[in-house]
Design an enzyme around this catalytic site. Structure first.
Site, PDB file in Angstrom:
ATOM      1  N   ASP A  27       2.782  57.176-102.072  1.00  0.00           N
ATOM      2  CA  ASP A  27       4.028  57.441-101.348  1.00  0.00           C
ATOM      3  C   ASP A  27       5.129  57.530-102.385  1.00  0.00           C
ATOM      4  O   ASP A  27       5.280  56.641-103.230  1.00  0.00           O
ATOM      5  CB  ASP A  27       4.352  56.364-100.315  1.00  0.00           C
ATOM      6  CG  ASP A  27       5.395  56.886 -99.339  1.00  0.00           C
ATOM      7  OD1 ASP A  27       5.058  57.763 -98.534  1.00  0.00           O
ATOM      8  OD2 ASP A  27       6.558  56.453 -99.406  1.00  0.00           O
ATOM      9  N   GLY A  35       0.315  69.408-103.773  1.00  0.00           N
ATOM     10  CA  GLY A  35       0.837  69.154-105.123  1.00  0.00           C
ATOM     11  C   GLY A  35       0.329  67.834-105.668  1.00  0.00           C
ATOM     12  O   GLY A  35      -0.070  67.728-106.839  1.00  0.00           O
ATOM     13  N   GLY A  81       7.926  70.228-104.809  1.00  0.00           N
ATOM     14  CA  GLY A  81       9.025  69.417-104.282  1.00  0.00           C
ATOM     15  C   GLY A  81      10.342  69.652-105.014  1.00  0.00           C
ATOM     16  O   GLY A  81      10.804  70.790-105.174  1.00  0.00           O
ATOM     17  N   TYR A  82      10.935  68.585-105.474  1.00  0.00           N
ATOM     18  CA  TYR A  82      12.262  68.642-106.098  1.00  0.00           C
ATOM     19  C   TYR A  82      12.208  68.935-107.602  1.00  0.00           C
ATOM     20  O   TYR A  82      13.226  68.858-108.288  1.00  0.00           O
ATOM     21  CB  TYR A  82      12.997  67.311-105.862  1.00  0.00           C
ATOM     22  CG  TYR A  82      13.199  66.995-104.388  1.00  0.00           C
ATOM     23  CD1 TYR A  82      14.272  67.548-103.684  1.00  0.00           C
ATOM     24  CD2 TYR A  82      12.319  66.176-103.694  1.00  0.00           C
ATOM     25  CE1 TYR A  82      14.459  67.285-102.332  1.00  0.00           C
ATOM     26  CE2 TYR A  82      12.499  65.900-102.336  1.00  0.00           C
ATOM     27  CZ  TYR A  82      13.566  66.455-101.667  1.00  0.00           C
ATOM     28  OH  TYR A  82      13.757  66.193-100.331  1.00  0.00           O
TER      29      TYR A  82
HETATM   30  P1  ITT Z   1       1.429  62.555 -97.891  1.00  0.00           P
HETATM   31  O1  ITT Z   1       2.262  61.504 -97.189  1.00  0.00           O
HETATM   32  O2  ITT Z   1       0.415  63.163 -97.000  1.00  0.00           O
HETATM   33  O3  ITT Z   1       0.837  62.053 -99.175  1.00  0.00           O
HETATM   34  P2  ITT Z   1       4.003  63.817 -98.278  1.00  0.00           P
HETATM   35  O4  ITT Z   1       4.469  65.056 -98.980  1.00  0.00           O
HETATM   36  O5  ITT Z   1       4.484  63.585 -96.869  1.00  0.00           O
HETATM   37  O6  ITT Z   1       2.399  63.774 -98.324  1.00  0.00           O
HETATM   38  P3  ITT Z   1       5.476  61.499 -99.160  1.00  0.00           P
HETATM   39  O7  ITT Z   1       5.729  61.004 -97.774  1.00  0.00           O
HETATM   40  O8  ITT Z   1       5.074  60.513-100.209  1.00  0.00           O
HETATM   41  O9  ITT Z   1       4.338  62.597 -99.181  1.00  0.00           O
HETATM   42  O10 ITT Z   1       6.770  62.281 -99.635  1.00  0.00           O
HETATM   43  C1  ITT Z   1       6.892  62.647-100.965  1.00  0.00           C
HETATM   44  C2  ITT Z   1       7.969  63.699-101.117  1.00  0.00           C
HETATM   45  O11 ITT Z   1       8.783  63.348-102.250  1.00  0.00           O
HETATM   46  C3  ITT Z   1       7.360  65.049-101.433  1.00  0.00           C
HETATM   47  O12 ITT Z   1       7.141  65.792-100.270  1.00  0.00           O
HETATM   48  C4  ITT Z   1       8.384  65.651-102.352  1.00  0.00           C
HETATM   49  O13 ITT Z   1       9.414  66.202-101.570  1.00  0.00           O
HETATM   50  C5  ITT Z   1       8.938  64.440-103.097  1.00  0.00           C
HETATM   51  N1  ITT Z   1       8.180  64.198-104.343  1.00  0.00           N
HETATM   52  C6  ITT Z   1       7.351  63.164-104.609  1.00  0.00           C
HETATM   53  N2  ITT Z   1       6.805  63.284-105.828  1.00  0.00           N
HETATM   54  C7  ITT Z   1       7.284  64.422-106.331  1.00  0.00           C
HETATM   55  C8  ITT Z   1       7.086  65.104-107.534  1.00  0.00           C
HETATM   56  O14 ITT Z   1       6.238  64.647-108.458  1.00  0.00           O
HETATM   57  N3  ITT Z   1       7.735  66.220-107.734  1.00  0.00           N
HETATM   58  C9  ITT Z   1       8.581  66.710-106.808  1.00  0.00           C
HETATM   59  N4  ITT Z   1       8.816  66.156-105.621  1.00  0.00           N
HETATM   60  C10 ITT Z   1       8.183  65.003-105.377  1.00  0.00           C
END
Ligand code: ITT
Length: 198
Positions: A72, A13, A155-156
């Site tokens: 992040d 995403g 995500g959310y």
């Molecule tokens: P990387 O660390 O590999 O980049 P990750 O999904 O583990 O991927 P994060 O640790 O930054 O990334 O966690 C971000 C989470 O927060 C993501 O998995 C979503 O659940 C939520 N999130 C962040 N940005 C979002 C968005 O724009 N829309 C919806 N959910 C989001």
């Protein structure tokens, strides 16, 4: 301007959104260059975790000229004291997917006796280069709801209504989300840094 930016993420995403918002830059994900590897995100803040990811990929690439960009991010819900925050990706447990995390957040808000809550998303972006690491942030404020709607974004997004809107990010077009989102705002700041570096 044409310069290659290497993304340090395993979140599809994020890749889609960042590529769409980085017109004029050549953007590739690190997994297109080297095999994906696990990065321990053990920082206490979005900023620390963004730095950990950008540094890890910069070092793994072994290319001094590389410009690596990480994100992040997460959602902070006020009636839950700001959680899940930096734990957004693993809220329903390590290895949980978007659907399970969203369901857990819906249930957590209901458990404390609310149907909705003020909430915000944060994105910290780190840029790793041979000249050092640079970080920027972006935020998006709104309301978390317990009746998710729509299937856009990731995500959310189906349970988040941005301030000034009636629809969730799951219902709004990508272009709208990108204009107002935490990631969009952080990326605008990141571009200002990149324009100085490149
Ligand atoms: P990387 O660390 O590999 O980049 P990750 O999904 O583990 O991927 P994060 O640790 O930054 O990334 O966690 C971000 C989470 O927060 C993501 O998995 C979503 O659940 C939520 N999130 C962040 N940005 C979002 C968005 O724009 N829309 C919806 N959910 C989001």
């Amino acid at each position: 301007m044409s310069a290659k930016i290497v993304l340090a993420t395993s979140n599809k995403g994020k890749v889609v959104e960042i590529k769409n918002m980085m017109n004029g830059y050549e953007v590739i994900n690190y997994t297109d260059i080297i095999p994906p590897f696990h990065i321990e995100e053990d920082g206490d803040t979005f900023k620390q975790n963004a730095i950990i990811k950008a540094k890890a990929v910069f070092e793994a690439l072994g290319d001094n000229e590389a410009i690596v960009l990480s994100d992040d991010s997460g959602i902070c819900v006020d009636v839950l004291g700001g959680t899940p925050g930096i734990y957004s990706a693993r809220y329903a447990g390590v290895g949980a997917g978007d659907k399970e995390n969203l369901q857990k957040l819906v249930e957590s808000i209901k458990e404390v006796g609310f149907e909705t809550s003020s909430a915000h998303y944060t994105a910290a972006i780190a840029i790793a280069t041979k000249d050092g690491i640079f970080t920027v942030h972006g935020h998006m404020y709104g309301t978390a709801i317990t009746t998710p709607r729509g299937d856009k974004g990731f995500g959310y997004d189906p349970m988040f209504i941005p301030e000034g809107f009636e629809n969730t990010l799951g219902e709004l077009d990508d272009e709208i989300k990108n204009k107002i989102s935490h990631r969009g705002r952080a990326l605008e700041n990141a571009k200002a840094v990149l324009d100085v570096l490149l």
